[in-house]
Design an enzyme around this catalytic site. Structure first.
Site, PDB file in Angstrom:
ATOM      1  N   GLU A  18      31.847  14.103 -60.710  1.00 37.13           N
ATOM      2  CA  GLU A  18      30.741  15.031 -60.483  1.00 37.13           C
ATOM      3  C   GLU A  18      31.031  16.450 -60.989  1.00 37.13           C
ATOM      4  OE1 GLU A  18      28.637  14.286 -56.569  1.00 37.13           O
ATOM      5  OE2 GLU A  18      30.499  13.196 -56.215  1.00 37.13           O
ATOM      6  N   SER A 144      26.805  11.060 -55.158  1.00 39.11           N
ATOM      7  CA  SER A 144      25.825  11.148 -56.247  1.00 39.11           C
ATOM      8  C   SER A 144      25.514   9.805 -56.889  1.00 39.11           C
ATOM      9  CB  SER A 144      26.303  12.138 -57.325  1.00 39.11           C
ATOM     10  OG  SER A 144      26.230  13.451 -56.858  1.00 39.11           O
ATOM     11  N   TYR A 214      20.209  13.921 -61.936  1.00 38.15           N
ATOM     12  CA  TYR A 214      20.558  15.166 -62.604  1.00 38.15           C
ATOM     13  C   TYR A 214      19.990  15.324 -64.009  1.00 38.15           C
ATOM     14  CZ  TYR A 214      23.646  15.467 -58.628  1.00 38.15           C
ATOM     15  OH  TYR A 214      24.134  15.508 -57.348  1.00 38.15           O
ATOM     16  N   ARG A 253      23.115  16.895 -46.362  1.00 35.28           N
ATOM     17  CA  ARG A 253      21.904  16.173 -46.758  1.00 35.28           C
ATOM     18  C   ARG A 253      22.100  14.705 -46.453  1.00 35.28           C
ATOM     19  NH1 ARG A 253      22.252  15.683 -51.979  1.00 35.28           N
ATOM     20  NH2 ARG A 253      22.428  13.415 -51.802  1.00 35.28           N
ATOM     21  N   ASP A 255      20.696  10.817 -46.733  1.00 34.82           N
ATOM     22  CA  ASP A 255      19.847   9.972 -47.580  1.00 34.82           C
ATOM     23  C   ASP A 255      19.479   8.698 -46.839  1.00 34.82           C
ATOM     24  OD1 ASP A 255      20.213  11.870 -49.579  1.00 34.82           O
ATOM     25  OD2 ASP A 255      21.935  10.811 -50.432  1.00 34.82           O
ATOM     26  N   GLU A 271      23.940   7.596 -46.172  1.00 32.31           N
ATOM     27  CA  GLU A 271      25.119   8.452 -46.147  1.00 32.31           C
ATOM     28  C   GLU A 271      24.711   9.883 -45.851  1.00 32.31           C
ATOM     29  OE1 GLU A 271      27.118   9.046 -49.916  1.00 32.31           O
ATOM     30  OE2 GLU A 271      25.272   8.639 -51.017  1.00 32.31           O
ATOM     31  N   ASN A 273      25.862  13.684 -47.016  1.00 32.09           N
ATOM     32  CA  ASN A 273      26.607  14.436 -48.024  1.00 32.09           C
ATOM     33  C   ASN A 273      26.929  15.813 -47.449  1.00 32.09           C
ATOM     34  OD1 ASN A 273      27.298  16.044 -50.300  1.00 32.09           O
ATOM     35  ND2 ASN A 273      26.146  14.683 -51.647  1.00 32.09           N
ATOM     36  N   GLY A 277      24.349  19.160 -53.682  1.00 34.01           N
ATOM     37  CA  GLY A 277      24.219  19.950 -54.899  1.00 34.01           C
ATOM     38  C   GLY A 277      23.396  21.207 -54.707  1.00 34.01           C
TER      39      GLY A 277
END
Length: 318
Positions: A18, A144, A214, A253, A255, A271, A273, A277
């Site tokens: 990443e 990611s 991305y 964050r 998901d 998960e 995070n 980002g």
């Protein structure tokens, strides 16, 4: 808490998969801090990172790294030993949250719904499927959507999976196998003790993998998501619960996958995070803006929480 003018070291880059995303996050953070009048030292992490941080002597470090070793507790432990104040989660939280199996062990007993499944040795995939198809294979400790594969009956991986087929089995000795959950991709950001919104992610093709995340134009972000109120509230409650149970700091964050044929019973957290980002396409800044929080203010809010955790040293008797 009104921030004084600070010297902030923005830690970015590194050598994980990443790295490009981290560089974008770090540069965005650095420019936002400079726009607020702060002094910024940009540090593209290499093996001399401890020396470079010691030489910089920042008031606080903004950790904009993604993936190992910046998100798995390694860098956090180093900064703890150095006595540095830094943003986002600490060592123990980072160790647990980056490991999807440890995350399940921390959250599921407290009622957070997550997919079942198990960790498998990659070699066994070439003999038989670990779960009935369709199922998902993913690295245990990558973010990611790096290395995620959806194995279906009609897929081109083979049956059993071929060693020559391109996939995470060519890179990782162990993988997490989970049942595939049909439905919709949702995500919720938490800042401090506040869950923001729910965003639905609609990739233009395939699923929400690294490229879809991305590459501009590859995924539609619906923010706020067009979902029933009970799903919005469930996502926000679960994201905040995960943030608190894991001991996250600053921002996180979570998901989700939601099978919209099952109502709330079809909602599963995938998960959490701990260092999401901060790029122009990132979800946390997008949700923050929708809530009236501009990007520079978001960055300062994350730093404010880091500074709030600093405890004054007690004087010791001679």
């Amino acid at each position: 808490m009104t921030l004084p003018k600070l010297h902030v070291a923005v830690l970015m880059g590194g050598w994980s998969n990443e790295r490009p995303v981290s560089l974008m996050s770090g540069e965005g953070v650095a420019k936002a801090l400079e726009s607020k009048g702060h002094k910024v030292t940009r540090i593209d992490m290499d093996r001399e990172v401890a020396q470079r941080l010691a030489e910089a002597k920042p008031d606080v470090v903004f950790n904009a790294l993604h993936g190992a070793p910046g998100e798995d507790g390694t860098v956090q432990g180093m900064m703890d030993l150095m006595g540095l104040t830094y943003t986002h989660s600490g060592l123990a939280t980072s160790v647990i949250a980056i490991d999807k199996e440890l995350t399940k062990q921390a959250l599921v007993p407290h009622g957070v719904p997550m997919p079942g499944g198990r960790v498998v040795e990659t070699e066994t995939l070439f003999t038989k499927d670990p779960l009935p198809r369709p199922y998902v294979l993913k690295p245990v400790n990558e973010g990611s959507s790096v290395g995620v594969a959806i194995v279906t009956e009609e897929g081109n991986y083979g049956n059993p999976i071929s060693r020559e087929a391109k996939g995470p089995w060519q890179e990782f000795a162990t993988l997490l196998a989970e049942p595939y959950i049909r439905g919709r991709e949702l995500t919720t950001a938490v800042i401090g003790e506040r869950a923001l919104l729910v965003t639905e992610l609609k990739p233009k093709s395939g699923f929400y993998d690294f490229d879809s995340k991305y590459t501009d134009g590859m995924t539609e972000h619906v923010c706020p998501a067009d979902v029933p109120a009970e799903i919005t509230e469930a996502c926000k409650a679960l994201a905040l619960r995960a943030h608190q149970l894991l001991g996250c700091k600053g921002t996180s964050r979570s998901d989700f996958r939601w099978d919209d044929t099952q109502g709330v019973e079809g909602l599963f957290l995938l998960e959490t995070n701990t260092q999401p980002g901060m790029t122009p396409l990132s979800l946390v800044p997008e949700q923050a803006k929708a809530c009236g929080i501009e990007y520079p203010d978001l960055v300062e809010a994350i730093i404010t929480e880091a500074l709030a955790d600093v405890k004054p040293h007690k004087a010791t008797s001679p």
